[in-house]
Design an enzyme around this catalytic site. Sequence first.
Site, short mmCIF file in Angstrom:
data_model
loop_
_atom_site.label_atom_id
_atom_site.label_comp_id
_atom_site.label_asym_id
_atom_site.label_seq_id
_atom_site.Cartn_x
_atom_site.Cartn_y
_atom_site.Cartn_z
N ASN A 34 -1.80 2.04 1.76
CA ASN A 34 -1.18 1.43 2.94
C ASN A 34 -2.25 1.17 4.00
O ASN A 34 -3.42 1.51 3.81
CB ASN A 34 -0.04 2.30 3.47
CG ASN A 34 -0.52 3.63 4.00
OD1 ASN A 34 -1.19 3.71 5.01
ND2 ASN A 34 -0.18 4.71 3.27
N ARG A 35 -1.85 0.56 5.09
CA ARG A 35 -2.81 0.03 6.07
C ARG A 35 -3.21 1.01 7.16
O ARG A 35 -3.88 0.62 8.11
CB ARG A 35 -2.24 -1.24 6.70
CG ARG A 35 -2.11 -2.37 5.71
CD ARG A 35 -1.45 -3.59 6.33
NE ARG A 35 -2.21 -4.09 7.48
CZ ARG A 35 -1.77 -5.00 8.33
NH1 ARG A 35 -0.56 -5.51 8.15
NH2 ARG A 35 -2.51 -5.40 9.34
#
Length: 229
Positions: A34-35
């Site tokens: 994820n970011r």
Amino acid sequence: LLRGRGAADLAGRHVLVSAGGTREYLDPVRFLGNRSSGLQGWALARAAVARGAEVTLVAANVALPDPAGVKVVRVETTAELRAEVVSAAAGADAVVMAAAPADFRPAAQATTKIKKADDGSAPSIELVQNPDILAEISHERVRADAVIVGFAAETGDATGDVLTLGRAKLARKRCDLLVVNDVSGGAVFGSPENEAVILGADGRSVAVPRGTKAAVAHAIWDQVVATWS
Ligand code: CTP
Ligand code: CA
């Protein structure tokens, strides 16, 4: 009594911060991730050191150098993050879960690289749910006096607005404080700025105006200190 940024109100305290985003491997070279950049967790660790705390930072895949004066433990997967957080939480006066653990992982990890088929077909990936670390340390508290803080990035949906979803999440997780970010506009990931509302299990609601992640970090430690006293 000096409070907030510049205070030594975390002196003698041991705090644990988690940061970054976990990776869940499909095979030795591929993962789901994820970011999360880790910037808010880094800001929390730096702010806690500045206020006198002994800080352990469990970092999942964060591309930032170790902050000065912090014990940094690097992990990759949610299982590794869980093991390090559960073990360090036993000695912590406060735990802040700023990390973004992956909610799901592949049901199986291939030990060798998955090769593509000649017929143009693609494999399906079966996922299973990861353990909820914040709920685990909050439900099974080893120290009644420790303050446990969660984060929630919410957009609001048909079932409720951002703060209603935040209140429900706080109750479900049973943590003491929940830092709620409204991410419906996008642009928090990797941004130097943040804004939030800090909800307390005691009913408190503290709006933190848009500012640097350092300012948000200090506002969170202010609420942790207020919970102890
Ligand atoms: N968290 C955790 N372990 C997980 C997932 C989340 O400890 N497996 C923690 C995060 O670090 C954060 C808080 O729980 O402090 C809330 O994360 P969030 O993703 O908002 O909550 P979820 O329960 O995963 O709910 P959602 O379905 O909204 O993603
Ligand atoms: Ca989640």
